[in-house]
Design a protein around this motif. Structure first.
Motif, PDB file in Angstrom:
ATOM      1  N   UNK A 182     -12.162   6.497  -1.528  1.00 55.78           N
ATOM      2  CA  UNK A 182     -11.118   6.309  -0.523  1.00 55.78           C
ATOM      3  C   UNK A 182      -9.897   5.627  -1.122  1.00 55.78           C
ATOM      4  N   UNK A 183     -10.145   4.631  -1.970  1.00 51.59           N
ATOM      5  CA  UNK A 183      -9.055   3.901  -2.620  1.00 51.59           C
ATOM      6  C   UNK A 183      -8.227   4.851  -3.492  1.00 51.59           C
ATOM      7  N   UNK A 184      -8.917   5.676  -4.265  1.00 51.69           N
ATOM      8  CA  UNK A 184      -8.222   6.619  -5.142  1.00 51.69           C
ATOM      9  C   UNK A 184      -7.456   7.664  -4.318  1.00 51.69           C
ATOM     10  N   UNK A 243      -5.904   2.948   6.258  1.00 51.90           N
ATOM     11  CA  UNK A 243      -5.172   3.733   5.264  1.00 51.90           C
ATOM     12  C   UNK A 243      -3.675   3.459   5.301  1.00 51.90           C
ATOM     13  N   UNK A 244      -3.081   3.326   4.125  1.00 54.98           N
ATOM     14  CA  UNK A 244      -1.640   3.142   3.972  1.00 54.98           C
ATOM     15  C   UNK A 244      -0.974   4.507   3.803  1.00 54.98           C
ATOM     16  N   UNK A 245       0.144   4.704   4.498  1.00 56.88           N
ATOM     17  CA  UNK A 245       0.916   5.950   4.405  1.00 56.88           C
ATOM     18  C   UNK A 245       2.346   5.648   3.991  1.00 56.88           C
ATOM     19  N   UNK A 246       2.992   6.597   3.346  1.00 60.53           N
ATOM     20  CA  UNK A 246       4.440   6.490   3.189  1.00 60.53           C
ATOM     21  C   UNK A 246       5.082   6.755   4.549  1.00 60.53           C
ATOM     22  N   UNK A 247       6.325   6.337   4.726  1.00 62.67           N
ATOM     23  CA  UNK A 247       7.022   6.594   5.976  1.00 62.67           C
ATOM     24  C   UNK A 247       7.096   8.077   6.282  1.00 62.67           C
ATOM     25  N   UNK A 248       7.271   8.886   5.245  1.00 61.67           N
ATOM     26  CA  UNK A 248       7.349  10.332   5.426  1.00 61.67           C
ATOM     27  C   UNK A 248       6.034  10.875   5.989  1.00 61.67           C
ATOM     28  N   UNK A 249       4.906  10.454   5.418  1.00 58.83           N
ATOM     29  CA  UNK A 249       3.608  10.914   5.908  1.00 58.83           C
ATOM     30  C   UNK A 249       3.298  10.331   7.286  1.00 58.83           C
ATOM     31  N   UNK A 250       3.695   9.074   7.517  1.00 56.88           N
ATOM     32  CA  UNK A 250       3.462   8.446   8.819  1.00 56.88           C
ATOM     33  C   UNK A 250       4.239   9.165   9.918  1.00 56.88           C
ATOM     34  N   UNK A 251       5.450   9.618   9.605  1.00 52.37           N
ATOM     35  CA  UNK A 251       6.263  10.357  10.568  1.00 52.37           C
ATOM     36  C   UNK A 251       5.579  11.672  10.927  1.00 52.37           C
ATOM     37  N   UNK A 252       5.032  12.339   9.956  1.00 55.03           N
ATOM     38  CA  UNK A 252       4.345  13.608  10.209  1.00 55.03           C
ATOM     39  C   UNK A 252       3.094  13.418  11.054  1.00 55.03           C
ATOM     40  N   UNK A 253       2.513  12.211  11.023  1.00 47.45           N
ATOM     41  CA  UNK A 253       1.275  11.949  11.762  1.00 47.45           C
ATOM     42  C   UNK A 253       1.506  11.187  13.058  1.00 47.45           C
ATOM     43  N   UNK A 283      -3.495   7.945  -4.652  1.00 45.20           N
ATOM     44  CA  UNK A 283      -2.957   9.195  -5.193  1.00 45.20           C
ATOM     45  C   UNK A 283      -1.937   9.812  -4.239  1.00 45.20           C
ATOM     46  N   UNK A 284      -2.222   9.748  -2.929  1.00 45.47           N
ATOM     47  CA  UNK A 284      -1.288  10.330  -1.966  1.00 45.47           C
ATOM     48  C   UNK A 284       0.023   9.541  -1.923  1.00 45.47           C
ATOM     49  N   UNK A 285      -0.065   8.214  -2.021  1.00 46.88           N
ATOM     50  CA  UNK A 285       1.143   7.383  -2.034  1.00 46.88           C
ATOM     51  C   UNK A 285       2.021   7.749  -3.230  1.00 46.88           C
ATOM     52  N   UNK A 326       1.971  10.449  -5.087  1.00 44.67           N
ATOM     53  CA  UNK A 326       2.451  11.836  -4.999  1.00 44.67           C
ATOM     54  C   UNK A 326       3.629  11.949  -4.043  1.00 44.67           C
ATOM     55  N   UNK A 327       3.526  11.322  -2.880  1.00 42.24           N
ATOM     56  CA  UNK A 327       4.605  11.389  -1.889  1.00 42.24           C
ATOM     57  C   UNK A 327       5.886  10.770  -2.421  1.00 42.24           C
ATOM     58  N   UNK A 328       5.787   9.571  -3.001  1.00 41.87           N
ATOM     59  CA  UNK A 328       6.978   8.903  -3.526  1.00 41.87           C
ATOM     60  C   UNK A 328       7.543   9.666  -4.726  1.00 41.87           C
ATOM     61  N   UNK A 329       6.655  10.167  -5.592  1.00 39.66           N
ATOM     62  CA  UNK A 329       7.118  10.929  -6.750  1.00 39.66           C
ATOM     63  C   UNK A 329       7.839  12.200  -6.340  1.00 39.66           C
ATOM     64  N   UNK A 330       7.327  12.874  -5.325  1.00 40.79           N
ATOM     65  CA  UNK A 330       7.995  14.077  -4.832  1.00 40.79           C
ATOM     66  C   UNK A 330       9.384  13.756  -4.289  1.00 40.79           C
ATOM     67  N   UNK A 331       9.504  12.617  -3.624  1.00 37.97           N
ATOM     68  CA  UNK A 331      10.803  12.230  -3.073  1.00 37.97           C
ATOM     69  C   UNK A 331      11.831  12.003  -4.187  1.00 37.97           C
ATOM     70  N   UNK A 332      11.391  11.392  -5.285  1.00 39.97           N
ATOM     71  CA  UNK A 332      12.298  11.186  -6.409  1.00 39.97           C
ATOM     72  C   UNK A 332      12.698  12.524  -7.033  1.00 39.97           C
ATOM     73  N   UNK A 333      11.721  13.385  -7.281  1.00 35.28           N
ATOM     74  CA  UNK A 333      12.002  14.691  -7.911  1.00 35.28           C
ATOM     75  C   UNK A 333      12.979  15.503  -7.054  1.00 35.28           C
ATOM     76  N   UNK A 334      12.746  15.563  -5.759  1.00 36.11           N
ATOM     77  CA  UNK A 334      13.628  16.324  -4.867  1.00 36.11           C
ATOM     78  C   UNK A 334      15.047  15.771  -4.891  1.00 36.11           C
ATOM     79  N   UNK A 335      15.185  14.446  -4.884  1.00 33.99           N
ATOM     80  CA  UNK A 335      16.509  13.835  -4.875  1.00 33.99           C
ATOM     81  C   UNK A 335      17.247  14.084  -6.183  1.00 33.99           C
ATOM     82  N   UNK A 336      16.553  13.931  -7.313  1.00 38.74           N
ATOM     83  CA  UNK A 336      17.186  14.146  -8.616  1.00 38.74           C
ATOM     84  C   UNK A 336      17.607  15.607  -8.764  1.00 38.74           C
TER      85      UNK A 336
END
Length: 578
Positions: A184-186, A478-488, A190-192, A194-204
């Motif tokens: 569960x920890x992993x 479970x901890x979510x990014x704001x983006x994932x929390x908004x979707x849920x 991993x989702x945190x 991935x979500x933050x990394x995707x946000x950086x890639x999209x912005x760049x």
């Protein structure tokens, strides 16, 4: 004597008026650090008088965008004192500035010379031009979330831990009970990342006109040397500070050829100089939106902070008193509640939630704006709001509960330390650290955990219009990014303070109300006697050399062994993303 006959030019009072100045170039140096908010007491104000305040920086850039005297913005980029959500809010402010057609330049000596530069570069690529010194390094290397596990070490000391959680994702104590990630920890970590990394890639990719595949390839090949970064299209040029400033000032001068030479001014200096002076409180008039800010570990009592710039404590008495004062002030038409907290005491969190809900029920809309963190108790306090706003990179959720205590008996015996006691009840010493919980004590611990968790679920369900099972599915600690929390369904809108203010104005239906920090205490309030607990001054924040723990009798042991200082409703793990 002055011989007036000798005067050949007519006298003019113009020379005694304001000196004409050229277009302003706002500058900001983020390497000096940014404080979350203004210090509430004289001692802290003196100790931190040179630190820039985060909201002054954001609002100063937005004000500069609307100011006809301001021609450009230049920022020395650094993000060491900023989390992901604050960087995103700064990016939004820079986007507003650029939308006016004014140039905005980001420069750095290096983006992560001795470490990663992901966040600084993520901020920089929001500007119209990004420049680095010729000897710098672009540390765009991707994100990593690392956890330290000390179970092997404490086992050698003969120390064990009694831990109860609701539920499997509430892993704040995993560092002392595990030797590595649980499944569960992993999964959550991993989702945190991935979500933050995707946000950086999209912005760049969007800012530098590259494909996301190309950006991911560059990230995997980082860190990049200066020349490589320019060739890859991640930088607009290489230059030293003097060259960066000379180039921007020259651009401004060419745009304003008939004006005097452009002048530099710090963003926060310009903002404070031109910020509107609050009008006295009188009945009638359009009113305003009250900004109530709450940072740090949530605890009973008054808010506290270290005068040396250390940790802060969100005291339920202080925040609750601010909401009560807002309800009594006829000029307050809405409240923006800015929260930046990893959580803490369940009782303190509920007290704040209650006052927020009472404010909303009185017809004063409350909009919660999440900062870098609004998790566990930090999410709980937003449940009395009419709406919740978070940045895509905010870390939130963590709807769960934890209790833990170390068992130090074997370690004490090894060194010849013994204890003895007398008591009047079977469970009188259940939280002492010299022994494990008994079976009947575990029954009470589990009852407590179940009660707090179910109450948390119920309040989330009521606030978010979700069933108990729907909340449980996205809760379980479970901890979510704001983006994932908004979707849920845990967050209403993505954005920052500007979005929260817009929602507050819409719900108040009273036009373009100004936003003002609230409450504004008088310096003498600390000296005069307080009339009652309804007197706002009686709950003013206080300075302390230490931010108190919420573990009660387990405070010192919890700190020494790495347990979260906040208490039962604390976000699991340290969640430091690099």
């Amino acid at each position: 004597m002055v011989d007036l006959s000798k005067i050949t030019e007519p006298l003019s009072l113009a020379r005694f008026g304001p000196r004409a100045h050229g277009p302003l170039v706002l500058e900001l140096d983020l390497t000096e650090g940014v404080a979350d908010e203004a210090a509430p007491d004289p001692v802290s104000q003196i100790m931190n008088r040179r630190r820039q305040h985060y909201l002054d920086v954001v609002e100063g850039i937005r004000r500069g965008a609307r100011d006809s005297e301001v021609a450009a913005l230049i920022v020395r980029v650094d993000a060491r004192s900023l989390g992901f959500a604050k960087v995103q809010e700064l990016r939004d402010a820079v986007a507003d500035f650029r939308a006016t057609g004014k140039p905005a330049v980001a420069w750095a000596d290096s983006f992560g010379e001795a470490g990663t530069g992901n966040l600084p570069y993520y901020l920089a690529c929001a500007f119209s031009r990004v420049v680095m010194a010729p000897t710098g390094v672009l540390g765009l290397t991707g994100l990593i979330m690392r956890s330290t596990f000390v179970k092997g070490a404490v086992d050698k000391l003969g120390v064990s831990f009694e831990v109860g959680t609701r539920h499997e994702y509430k892993n704040a104590a995993n560092g002392v009970t595990e030797t590595g990630f649980t499944d569960a920890h992993r999964e959550a970590s991993d989702r945190i990342v991935t979500s933050l990394g995707d946000q950086i890639v999209e912005a760049v990719a969007r800012a530098r006109d590259l494909t996301e595949e190309r950006v991911r390839a560059l990230v995997s090949s980082g860190p990049l040397l200066a020349g490589e970064a320019v060739e890859a299209g991640l930088l607009d040029g290489l230059a030293y500070r003097d060259e960066v400033y000379a180039d921007l000032l020259g651009t401004v001068r060419r745009r304003h050829p008939e004006a005097p030479a452009p002048e530099l001014r710090f963003v926060t200096r310009h903002h404070r100089k031109h910020a509107p002076v609050p009008r006295p409180r009188i009945s009638g008039g359009p009113g305003y939106i009250a900004l109530i800010s709450a940072n740090g570990t949530i605890s009973l009592g008054r808010s506290r902070r270290s005068p040396l710039g250390g940790g802060t404590v969100m005291g339920s008495d202080t925040v609750a008193a601010a909401f009560r004062a807002a309800r009594r002030d006829p000029q307050v038409k809405a409240v923006v509640f800015r929260v930046d907290s990893r959580g803490g005491s369940p009782t303190a969190s509920d007290a704040i939630r209650r006052e927020s809900a009472l404010t909303s029920e009185q017809g004063i809309p409350v909009i919660s704006a999440m900062g870098d963190f609004a998790a566990s108790g930090g999410y709980y306090v937003t449940l009395g709001s009419d709406a919740v706003v978070a940045q895509p990179g905010t870390l939130t959720g963590s709807i769960g509960v934890i209790t833990a205590k170390p068992v130090l008996g074997p370690l004490m015996e090894r060194f010849g330390v013994t204890t003895d006691s007398v008591s009047t009840g079977e469970h009188a010493g259940m939280f002492h650290t010299d022994r494990p919980f008994t079976e009947s004590e575990w029954e009470r611990v589990n009852a407590l955990l179940d009660e707090i968790y179910e109450d948390f679920l119920t309040k989330v369900g009521h606030a978010r219009r979700m069933t108990r099972d729907e909340v449980h599915e996205v809760a379980r600690g479970r901890v979510w990014t704001g983006q994932d929390a908004h979707q849920r369904g845990l967050v209403d809108e993505l954005g920052g303070l500007e979005t929260a203010v817009r929602l507050a104005r819409e719900k108040a239906d009273a036009g373009a109300l100004p936003l003002r920090a609230f409450p504004r205490a008088h310096p003498l309030d600390r000296l005069r006697p307080h009339e009652s607990s309804e007197d706002l001054a009686s709950a003013q924040p206080q300075s302390t050399l230490e931010a108190w723990s919420a573990w009660g009798p387990l405070e010192h042991a919890a700190r020494a062994l790495g347990l979260p200082a906040g208490g039962a409703l604390t976000m699991a793990g340290d969640w430091e993303v690099r």
